[in-house]
Write a protein that holds these residues in place. Structure first.
Motif, PDB file in Angstrom:
ATOM      1  N   PRO A 131      -5.203  48.413  59.130  1.00 43.16           N
ATOM      2  CA  PRO A 131      -4.991  48.972  57.787  1.00 43.16           C
ATOM      3  C   PRO A 131      -3.891  50.018  57.821  1.00 43.16           C
ATOM      4  CG  PRO A 131      -7.031  49.798  58.742  1.00 43.16           C
ATOM      5  CD  PRO A 131      -6.531  48.737  59.666  1.00 43.16           C
ATOM      6  N   THR A 132      -3.361  50.356  56.668  1.00 42.56           N
ATOM      7  CA  THR A 132      -2.139  51.180  56.617  1.00 42.56           C
ATOM      8  C   THR A 132      -2.314  52.514  55.907  1.00 42.56           C
ATOM      9  OG1 THR A 132      -1.409  50.023  54.603  1.00 42.56           O
ATOM     10  CG2 THR A 132      -0.683  49.115  56.715  1.00 42.56           C
ATOM     11  N   LEU A 133      -3.566  52.966  55.716  1.00 44.49           N
ATOM     12  CA  LEU A 133      -3.774  54.260  55.067  1.00 44.49           C
ATOM     13  C   LEU A 133      -3.136  55.386  55.871  1.00 44.49           C
ATOM     14  CD1 LEU A 133      -5.059  56.018  52.864  1.00 44.49           C
ATOM     15  CD2 LEU A 133      -7.163  56.051  54.237  1.00 44.49           C
ATOM     16  N   ARG A 134      -3.263  55.339  57.193  1.00 40.51           N
ATOM     17  CA  ARG A 134      -2.660  56.386  58.019  1.00 40.51           C
ATOM     18  C   ARG A 134      -1.157  56.464  57.763  1.00 40.51           C
ATOM     19  NH1 ARG A 134      -2.508  56.794  64.709  1.00 40.51           N
ATOM     20  NH2 ARG A 134      -1.014  58.546  64.782  1.00 40.51           N
ATOM     21  N   LYS A 135      -0.503  55.327  57.640  1.00 34.27           N
ATOM     22  CA  LYS A 135       0.948  55.323  57.395  1.00 34.27           C
ATOM     23  C   LYS A 135       1.263  55.973  56.051  1.00 34.27           C
ATOM     24  CE  LYS A 135       5.240  54.261  58.243  1.00 34.27           C
ATOM     25  NZ  LYS A 135       5.991  54.972  59.317  1.00 34.27           N
ATOM     26  N   ALA A 136       0.442  55.712  55.032  1.00 33.26           N
ATOM     27  CA  ALA A 136       0.666  56.341  53.731  1.00 33.26           C
ATOM     28  C   ALA A 136       0.581  57.862  53.847  1.00 33.26           C
ATOM     29  CB  ALA A 136      -0.350  55.827  52.718  1.00 33.26           C
ATOM     30  N   ILE A 137      -0.384  58.345  54.635  1.00 32.25           N
ATOM     31  CA  ILE A 137      -0.517  59.791  54.842  1.00 32.25           C
ATOM     32  C   ILE A 137       0.728  60.346  55.526  1.00 32.25           C
ATOM     33  CG2 ILE A 137      -1.813  61.570  56.078  1.00 32.25           C
ATOM     34  CD1 ILE A 137      -4.305  59.765  55.756  1.00 32.25           C
ATOM     35  N   GLU A 138       1.173  59.672  56.564  1.00 34.38           N
ATOM     36  CA  GLU A 138       2.342  60.142  57.308  1.00 34.38           C
ATOM     37  C   GLU A 138       3.598  60.133  56.432  1.00 34.38           C
ATOM     38  OE1 GLU A 138       0.817  58.690  61.743  1.00 34.38           O
ATOM     39  OE2 GLU A 138       2.126  57.397  60.551  1.00 34.38           O
ATOM     40  N   LEU A 139       3.721  59.129  55.577  1.00 33.48           N
ATOM     41  CA  LEU A 139       4.872  59.090  54.662  1.00 33.48           C
ATOM     42  C   LEU A 139       4.835  60.253  53.680  1.00 33.48           C
ATOM     43  CD1 LEU A 139       4.959  55.252  53.881  1.00 33.48           C
ATOM     44  CD2 LEU A 139       6.696  56.538  55.143  1.00 33.48           C
ATOM     45  N   ALA A 140       3.655  60.568  53.171  1.00 35.64           N
ATOM     46  CA  ALA A 140       3.530  61.670  52.212  1.00 35.64           C
ATOM     47  C   ALA A 140       3.848  63.008  52.864  1.00 35.64           C
ATOM     48  CB  ALA A 140       2.121  61.681  51.619  1.00 35.64           C
ATOM     49  N   LEU A 141       3.352  63.209  54.085  1.00 30.17           N
ATOM     50  CA  LEU A 141       3.649  64.455  54.797  1.00 30.17           C
ATOM     51  C   LEU A 141       5.137  64.592  55.070  1.00 30.17           C
ATOM     52  CD1 LEU A 141       0.715  64.526  57.399  1.00 30.17           C
ATOM     53  CD2 LEU A 141       0.889  65.834  55.280  1.00 30.17           C
ATOM     54  N   ALA A 142       5.765  63.489  55.493  1.00 32.13           N
ATOM     55  CA  ALA A 142       7.200  63.523  55.771  1.00 32.13           C
ATOM     56  C   ALA A 142       7.997  63.789  54.501  1.00 32.13           C
ATOM     57  CB  ALA A 142       7.633  62.209  56.416  1.00 32.13           C
ATOM     58  N   ASP A 143       7.586  63.173  53.394  1.00 33.64           N
ATOM     59  CA  ASP A 143       8.274  63.384  52.123  1.00 33.64           C
ATOM     60  C   ASP A 143       8.190  64.845  51.694  1.00 33.64           C
ATOM     61  OD1 ASP A 143       9.621  62.696  49.738  1.00 33.64           O
ATOM     62  OD2 ASP A 143       7.722  62.384  48.690  1.00 33.64           O
ATOM     63  N   ALA A 144       7.039  65.468  51.972  1.00 39.00           N
ATOM     64  CA  ALA A 144       6.857  66.878  51.611  1.00 39.00           C
ATOM     65  C   ALA A 144       7.500  67.827  52.609  1.00 39.00           C
ATOM     66  CB  ALA A 144       5.367  67.196  51.502  1.00 39.00           C
ATOM     67  N   GLY A 145       7.845  67.320  53.794  1.00 37.50           N
ATOM     68  CA  GLY A 145       8.421  68.177  54.817  1.00 37.50           C
ATOM     69  C   GLY A 145       7.412  69.125  55.419  1.00 37.50           C
ATOM     70  N   VAL A 146       6.166  68.660  55.583  1.00 35.85           N
ATOM     71  CA  VAL A 146       5.128  69.503  56.170  1.00 35.85           C
ATOM     72  C   VAL A 146       4.511  68.811  57.376  1.00 35.85           C
ATOM     73  CG1 VAL A 146       4.586  70.610  53.965  1.00 35.85           C
ATOM     74  CG2 VAL A 146       3.282  68.602  54.681  1.00 35.85           C
ATOM     75  N   ARG A 147       3.951  69.601  58.267  1.00 37.34           N
ATOM     76  CA  ARG A 147       3.212  69.094  59.415  1.00 37.34           C
ATOM     77  C   ARG A 147       1.728  68.990  59.043  1.00 37.34           C
ATOM     78  NH1 ARG A 147       6.342  73.357  61.784  1.00 37.34           N
ATOM     79  NH2 ARG A 147       8.100  72.562  63.024  1.00 37.34           N
ATOM     80  N   PRO A 148       0.948  68.214  59.793  1.00 36.31           N
ATOM     81  CA  PRO A 148      -0.487  68.162  59.522  1.00 36.31           C
ATOM     82  C   PRO A 148      -1.145  69.538  59.520  1.00 36.31           C
ATOM     83  CG  PRO A 148       0.136  66.373  60.988  1.00 36.31           C
ATOM     84  CD  PRO A 148       1.362  67.229  60.811  1.00 36.31           C
ATOM     85  N   GLY A 149      -0.702  70.432  60.404  1.00 35.76           N
ATOM     86  CA  GLY A 149      -1.294  71.756  60.472  1.00 35.76           C
ATOM     87  C   GLY A 149      -1.018  72.626  59.261  1.00 35.76           C
ATOM     88  N   ASP A 150      -0.060  72.220  58.428  1.00 34.92           N
ATOM     89  CA  ASP A 150       0.241  72.991  57.227  1.00 34.92           C
ATOM     90  C   ASP A 150      -0.723  72.678  56.079  1.00 34.92           C
ATOM     91  OD1 ASP A 150       2.512  74.091  58.448  1.00 34.92           O
ATOM     92  OD2 ASP A 150       3.738  72.356  57.873  1.00 34.92           O
ATOM     93  N   VAL A 151      -1.468  71.578  56.195  1.00 39.34           N
ATOM     94  CA  VAL A 151      -2.344  71.128  55.111  1.00 39.34           C
ATOM     95  C   VAL A 151      -3.689  71.840  55.209  1.00 39.34           C
ATOM     96  CG1 VAL A 151      -3.428  69.124  54.027  1.00 39.34           C
ATOM     97  CG2 VAL A 151      -1.179  68.891  55.105  1.00 39.34           C
ATOM     98  N   ASP A 152      -4.187  72.340  54.080  1.00 30.77           N
ATOM     99  CA  ASP A 152      -5.401  73.147  54.068  1.00 30.77           C
ATOM    100  C   ASP A 152      -6.668  72.357  53.750  1.00 30.77           C
ATOM    101  OD1 ASP A 152      -4.045  75.695  54.482  1.00 30.77           O
ATOM    102  OD2 ASP A 152      -3.238  75.393  52.467  1.00 30.77           O
ATOM    103  N   VAL A 153      -6.541  71.222  53.057  1.00 34.04           N
ATOM    104  CA  VAL A 153      -7.722  70.452  52.665  1.00 34.04           C
ATOM    105  C   VAL A 153      -7.289  69.038  52.297  1.00 34.04           C
ATOM    106  CG1 VAL A 153      -7.581  71.135  50.223  1.00 34.04           C
ATOM    107  CG2 VAL A 153      -9.790  70.445  51.180  1.00 34.04           C
ATOM    108  N   VAL A 154      -8.206  68.098  52.473  1.00 30.20           N
ATOM    109  CA  VAL A 154      -7.993  66.721  52.038  1.00 30.20           C
ATOM    110  C   VAL A 154      -9.026  66.372  50.972  1.00 30.20           C
ATOM    111  CG1 VAL A 154      -8.030  64.279  52.694  1.00 30.20           C
ATOM    112  CG2 VAL A 154      -7.050  65.978  54.258  1.00 30.20           C
ATOM    113  N   PHE A 155      -8.554  65.890  49.836  1.00 32.01           N
ATOM    114  CA  PHE A 155      -9.429  65.305  48.822  1.00 32.01           C
ATOM    115  C   PHE A 155      -9.444  63.808  49.091  1.00 32.01           C
ATOM    116  CE2 PHE A 155      -8.729  69.419  47.188  1.00 32.01           C
ATOM    117  CZ  PHE A 155      -9.729  69.686  46.262  1.00 32.01           C
ATOM    118  N   ALA A 156     -10.534  63.337  49.683  1.00 32.66           N
ATOM    119  CA  ALA A 156     -10.582  61.981  50.220  1.00 32.66           C
ATOM    120  C   ALA A 156     -10.930  60.963  49.142  1.00 32.66           C
ATOM    121  CB  ALA A 156     -11.601  61.910  51.351  1.00 32.66           C
TER     122      ALA A 156
END
Length: 411
Positions: free
Chosen positions: A272-297
């Motif tokens: 499945p490709t959900l992980r890729k969608a997450i990585e694309l969104a983070l890259a588009d925003a220019g942030v690292r995973p550690g910069d994110v404070d919460v996930v609304f799943a």
């Protein structure tokens, strides 16, 4: 670098609150809007619970001429759009029509209106079918009616990608603003709690058949057995940040990043490709995973889908690496309105410094998630990730944040 696109107004119609403040007052304390469906007799159906909006009377908000030509879904959407524009301090009649657009999402269209006209067709004859049936059932009708009501004549459209649609529509609105449209109304509202719509939803095989609201919808729980459907959603006013701030508008936050993928066909052997969608969104925003404070799943409450989402989150953020919440356990899944409401909840959580809880769920250890359950969690939320998936393979991820750092960091 493109100018930041921000949300300057929001309108919420939800089973546990009409209007953003009433909804947030309920969501922040875990007050549920799920109960036994009352819009029709659901006793002979396997699924009988829903997130139903009570206390909404369309004639209290809309002119009489609109009532016979609109489905409940559209009536809710028109009111949400009114509230979003008022919240943003925008008076559309004072702005050039071609400077404003509307992009909404739809998963079902006007099912209840269509059912009524089919009943007239078969019981009375074709001459009794309303002329409004030609458009009141249509997926694009919310965009059309909002456009007509407010004179929004700029680039507009509708996105149909099931529960991922709310994020996809907002992403399309962001594209239009970056291309030069000053203001776009966007989001998603759905409502198909009628027998025809109910049967269509049950055909998907993912509805919970439990009768206790406290055990019917349990994402990331070993007892998970499907979701509870609901009605409602949220609409937003989006514009460039500099424009919003120049006119003194309140800025809820920036639509900072977006990614979308589509899963391979079942049985293909490909992941499945959900992980890729997450990585694309983070890259588009220019942030690292550690910069994110919460996930609304997304929180499908289907064991296989919960496993896929949990694996994507732990792969990106690490086991129990980030707070995760599913506030739609309070409302049910609102289809195209689901992710839009999650997005509104994210902005309200940022403002309050509070992560709303996932109710009733007992998180299974094997998922490795730091699920916020039972009670809200105080936290500074400056950057958040919202996830959504649509039936058939749609995956969408959106990063939102408060303000914009002076120097964006790339992953």
């Amino acid at each position: 670098m493109s100018a930041p696109v921000v949300v300057s107004g929001l309108g919420v119609v939800a089973p546990n609150g009409l209007g953003a403040q009433d909804y947030w007052s309920a969501a922040r304390i875990g007050k549920s809007g799920i109960g036994v469906l009352s819009r029709f007799d659901s006793s002979r159906y396997p699924s009988r619970l829903a997130g139903e909006i009570h206390g909404f009377t369309a004639r209290d908000h809309l002119p009489n001429r609109l009532l016979p030509q609109t489905d409940r879904m559209t009536q809710l959407a028109l009111v949400a759009a009114d509230w979003a524009l008022a919240d943003a301090g925008v008076r559309p009649e004072e702005l050039p029509g071609f400077d404003m657009g509307v992009v909404t999402a739809s998963a079902a269209g006007g099912f209840e209106f269509g059912q009524g006209e089919l009943q007239r067709l078969w019981s009375q004859g074709s001459e009794y079918v309303s002329a409004y049936q030609s458009f009141a059932w249509f997926y694009a009708v919310n965009s059309g009616q909002i456009s007509i009501r407010h004179g929004l004549r700029g680039p507009s459209g509708v996105v149909v990608s099931d529960q991922a649609g709310g994020l996809d529509a907002v992403a399309q609105a962001r594209r239009q603003i970056r291309k030069g449209t000053p203001l776009v109304v966007s989001g998603g509202v759905d409502a198909s709690l009628c027998p025809w719509g109910w049967v269509a939803q049950m055909a998907g095989g993912r509805l919970s058949t439990r009768d206790d609201p406290a055990s019917a919808y349990l994402p990331f729980d070993r007892r998970a057995a499907g979701h509870v459907p609901g009605e409602g959603g949220a609409l937003f006013v989006l514009e460039r940040e500099d424009v919003a701030r120049t006119r003194g508008a309140k800025v809820y936050g920036e639509i900072a990043g977006y990614g979308a993928t589509f899963d391979p066909r079942p049985g293909s052997g490909r992941p499945p490709t959900l992980r890729k969608a997450i990585e694309l969104a983070l890259a588009d925003a220019g942030v690292r995973p550690g910069d994110v404070d919460v996930v609304f799943a997304d929180g499908a409450a289907v064991p296989e889908l919960d496993r896929i989402e949990a694996e994507a989150l732990t792969a990106v953020f690490g086991p129990r690496g980030i707070p995760v919440t599913v506030p739609k356990t309070l409302t049910g899944c609102l289809y195209s309105g689901a992710a839009a409401l999650d997005l509104a909840t994210t902005f309200l959580a940022m403002e309050a410094g509070l992560i709303p809880p996932t109710v009733n769920t007992e998180p299974a250890e094997e998922y490795g998630l730091d699920l916020v359950v039972g009670q809200p969690r105080a936290a500074e939320v400056r950057t958040a990730l919202v996830l959504a998936r649509g039936h058939g393979g749609f995956n969408s991820a959106m990063v939102v944040r408060v303000g914009r750092p002076a120097e964006t960091r790339r992953s």
